[in-house]
Design a protein around this motif. Structure first.
Motif, PDB file in Angstrom:
ATOM      1  N   TYR A 164      75.590  19.248  56.462  1.00  0.00           N
ATOM      2  CA  TYR A 164      75.891  19.380  57.904  1.00  0.00           C
ATOM      3  C   TYR A 164      75.645  20.807  58.321  1.00  0.00           C
ATOM      4  CZ  TYR A 164      78.101  14.901  57.232  1.00  0.00           C
ATOM      5  OH  TYR A 164      78.331  13.594  56.940  1.00  0.00           O
ATOM      6  N   SER A 165      74.942  20.981  59.436  1.00  0.00           N
ATOM      7  CA  SER A 165      74.642  22.344  59.887  1.00  0.00           C
ATOM      8  C   SER A 165      75.869  22.959  60.542  1.00  0.00           C
ATOM      9  CB  SER A 165      73.456  22.352  60.851  1.00  0.00           C
ATOM     10  OG  SER A 165      73.704  21.457  61.902  1.00  0.00           O
ATOM     11  N   SER A 166      76.503  22.236  61.454  1.00  0.00           N
ATOM     12  CA  SER A 166      77.794  22.694  61.962  1.00  0.00           C
ATOM     13  C   SER A 166      78.703  21.467  61.952  1.00  0.00           C
ATOM     14  CB  SER A 166      77.639  23.263  63.383  1.00  0.00           C
ATOM     15  OG  SER A 166      77.101  22.261  64.213  1.00  0.00           O
ATOM     16  N   GLU A 167      79.751  21.499  62.638  1.00  0.00           N
ATOM     17  CA  GLU A 167      80.707  20.410  62.546  1.00  0.00           C
ATOM     18  C   GLU A 167      80.108  19.088  63.021  1.00  0.00           C
ATOM     19  OE1 GLU A 167      84.792  20.778  64.012  1.00  0.00           O
ATOM     20  OE2 GLU A 167      84.610  22.855  63.331  1.00  0.00           O
ATOM     21  N   ASN A 168      80.086  18.150  62.116  1.00  0.00           N
ATOM     22  CA  ASN A 168      79.659  16.786  62.426  1.00  0.00           C
ATOM     23  C   ASN A 168      78.224  16.663  62.944  1.00  0.00           C
ATOM     24  OD1 ASN A 168      82.091  15.791  61.646  1.00  0.00           O
ATOM     25  ND2 ASN A 168      82.976  16.000  63.703  1.00  0.00           N
ATOM     26  N   VAL A 169      77.437  17.707  62.750  1.00  0.00           N
ATOM     27  CA  VAL A 169      76.027  17.602  63.103  1.00  0.00           C
ATOM     28  C   VAL A 169      75.226  17.525  61.810  1.00  0.00           C
ATOM     29  CG1 VAL A 169      74.084  18.640  64.301  1.00  0.00           C
ATOM     30  CG2 VAL A 169      76.409  18.911  65.190  1.00  0.00           C
ATOM     31  N   ASP A 180      72.422  17.829  59.343  1.00  0.00           N
ATOM     32  CA  ASP A 180      71.230  18.675  59.298  1.00  0.00           C
ATOM     33  C   ASP A 180      70.122  17.999  58.507  1.00  0.00           C
ATOM     34  OD1 ASP A 180      69.578  20.813  59.604  1.00  0.00           O
ATOM     35  OD2 ASP A 180      70.363  21.883  57.857  1.00  0.00           O
TER      36      ASP A 180
END
Lengths: 336, 290
Positions: free
Chosen positions: A42-47, A49
């Protein structure tokens, strides 16, 4: 022994094997052989990648497979089985070949020896890995009902069978070597003086054969590894192949994850352009072979430098010692 | 008297080998999923009587479970295997020959370097070469969208060239290594010194005078090279998915099928070795046994 470690090839080989074994046992004892898994990043929270497979150095050192299993940990887990299995097979077959081959060397002039040698030479025409595969198939490929045997038992039988397959060529080699040495003049004179066979072997043959034995052990190790690699590619993994049955069955997986079986396990991914899955275990296999060669080369060099059987070469007087004495003078001067 | 002994040896030797092959082919009967066991004489004699009627031999495809007759189809596999094998042998020999002559034209110091590098490459498992070539071909296909060589296929579409090339790598290295060390040894012989003294060109000396002696010495290692190639062929045919002899030895193997296939493998190789032996006898007047 101390000087042995001054041989760079020996040192490098021992280092590689030592580090692999140590990390493998630490991984087994303290981390319970757990294989880390990262299916998603995950790149940031809940995204989301990216998803597995990851290339080497992308997320992990050696990359991951489709399911996100870290390849490095498979290799560390399998190191102990690969290395110890190879060496146990090599030393066992060498010891047996020594026990069988040495007496054969003493009796090589006998007519029955030729017959034995010729029956054994069938092994030239049929590869050992093929014999091992056909013989071990019922034991090592999981039947529909599941394995009735334990992992330790299967490893024991596999090591025994491969070891026995490697004995005959090595025994013939030792026999030829011994019988060649027995024709030497100093051995004939030792015989005339009443030396028994055991005496001849211990005093006169062993010192000469030491270097050859080291070479033979390294050849046996490489052969053993080659057979294990072939079996791994044929999806007969070290210690048994774990098969699943029915619809949507997973491809066969190994129990031990030795390096050959990692190659065999990932062979199906060859069309999907994930080359690291095959290149990484193959690199470790090649490095292992190189370490065996390095160790054997280092020991042989060391033996040569401390060899007592070699006669000290005749050293001509150096030029200075000649020039100190006057090589030419008049007789009249001497008389004075 | 002498030739009676000779005949006895020549007849006995193949029989010994056949006994060896028979023992190997029945060996799987002694193993079950729980360990070693004695299969009973009955099973062994069934294999033996089955061999006496080769027409009725069948094999079972383990994937589909279909039973087929062994006999006409095995010749196709036989042809494929020996085609790949002979491509590889010729290629390995020619490549090593040219390379060793070229290297000989260069400095003498290169010799030792090449020999030691060759012995390192020689110990690399053959699987690495096969898989390496496949990885490179896939990579070329994916990155450059080029497909200049088949590396897998079935039936009429079988790949022949790439398996042949890959199979020639290890024997080629072996040939190169032994040729280089033999050429170096041979270089100190009196006849070479004499030729040098007469002012002949080194290339001429190598090709006309030294190669003849080299071939004789190489022939002694033929048995070893063939055993190396057969072991390689196993892995090459398996990984390139060729329908060759190893399919019968590995996947479709029942004791009788294994025996027939192994014998079919062994007879041409044996005849080839005997032919070389006879040729050597007439060329050098030395009796050798390969």
């Amino acid at each position: 022994m101390k000087f042995l470690f001054k041989q760079p090839t020996f040192l490098l080989g021992v280092l590689f094997i030592g580090i692999m074994l140590l990390s493998s046992f630490i991984h087994a004892l303290f981390f319970d052989s757990v294989i880390p898994k990262t299916p998603y990043v995950y790149s940031s929270e809940n995204v989301l990648d990216r998803a597995a497979p990851f290339a080497p150095l992308d997320h992990t050192i050696l990359g991951t497979d489709m399911a996100g299993n870290h390849l490095l940990f498979y290799i560390i887990q399998g190191a102990k089985y690969t290395i110890l299995g190879t060496f146990v097979i090599a030393f066992m077959s060498f010891a047996l070949a020594l026990i069988i081959g040495t007496p054969m060397g003493f009796y090589q002039q006998k007519p029955w020896f030729k017959g034995v040698e010729q029956t054994i030479s069938v092994l030239y025409f049929i590869p050992a890995s093929l014999i091992a595969y056909n013989f071990l198939e019922p034991l090592l490929i999981e039947p529909f009902e599941g394995f009735p045997t334990t992992l330790a038992y299967r490893i024991f039988v596999e090591v025994l069978v491969i070891g026995l397959l490697l004995v005959p060529p090595a025994a013939i080699l030792i026999a030829n070597e011994v019988s060649e040495l027995l024709k030497r003049e100093y051995i004939q004179s030792s015989r005339v003086l009443g030396g028994r066979k055991w005496h001849l072997f211990r005093r006169h043959l062993l010192p000469h054969l030491r270097g050859r034995f080291i070479q033979l052990i390294s050849i046996q190790s490489i052969q053993a590894l080659l057979i294990l690699t072939h079996l791994g590619v044929f999806e007969m993994f070290f210690g048994g192949t774990d098969r699943s049955f029915g619809l949507g069955a997973e491809p066969p997986t190994p129990f031990t994850y030795d390096w050959a079986s990692i190659v065999g396990m990932y062979y199906d991914t060859i069309m999907t352009n994930l080359p690291w899955l095959l290149i990484a275990p193959m690199t470790f296999l090649v490095l292992f072979v190189m370490s065996i060669i390095g160790i054997s080369y280092g020991i042989q060099k060391h033996l040569q430098s401390t060899d007592r059987t070699q006669t000290i070469p005749f050293q001509p007087q150096s030029k200075e010692s000649f020039s100190k004495e006057k090589s030419f003078e008049f007789i009249e001067k001497r008389a004075e | 008297m002498n030739w009676i002994r000779f005949m006895k040896k020549e007849v006995l030797y193949p029989i010994y080998l056949m006994i060896g092959i028979f023992l190997i082919s029945i060996s799987p009967l002694f193993m079950t999923s729980v360990g070693l066991h004695w299969p009973g004489l009955e099973n062994i004699t069934t294999v033996f009587t089955g061999l006496l009627q080769p027409d009725s031999l069948t094999y079972v495809n383990p994937k589909s479970g279909v039973e087929r007759e062994l006999f006409p189809i095995i010749f196709k596999a036989f042809g494929s295997s020996f085609f790949v094998l002979s491509i590889a042998l010729v290629l390995a020999f020619l490549a090593a020959l040219v390379l060793s002559i070229v290297l000989r034209m260069l400095t003498d110091r290169l010799y030792k370097g090449v020999i030691s590098i060759a012995s390192l490459f020689q110990s690399v498992p053959d699987v690495v070469y096969v898989l390496g070539s496949q990885i490179i071909l896939v990579w070329i296909y994916v990155e450059l969208d080029l497909k200049f060589a088949k590396f897998t296929g079935a039936g009429e579409q079988e790949a022949i060239l790439v398996p042949g090339i890959v199979l020639s790598i290890l024997p080629g290295i072996f040939f190169l290594k032994s040729m280089l060390s033999m050429l170096e040894e041979e270089g100190y012989r009196p006849y070479v010194e004499l030729a040098k003294g007469k002012g002949l060109h080194p290339l001429w000396i190598t090709i006309v005078h030294m190669l003849r002696n080299l071939f004789v010495r190489l022939a002694f290692q033929l048995k070893f090279i063939i055993s190396l190639m057969l072991s390689n062929l196993l892995i090459v045919e398996y990984l390139f998915n060729n329908f060759g002899m190893t399919t019968f030895l590995l996947s479709y193997s029942q004791p009788a099928v294994f025996f027939v296939t192994a014998i079919m493998f062994f007879i041409p190789v044996y005849i080839f070795l005997k032919g070389v032996e006879v040729a050597l006898y007439y060329a050098t007047k030395q009796e050798v046994s390969l």
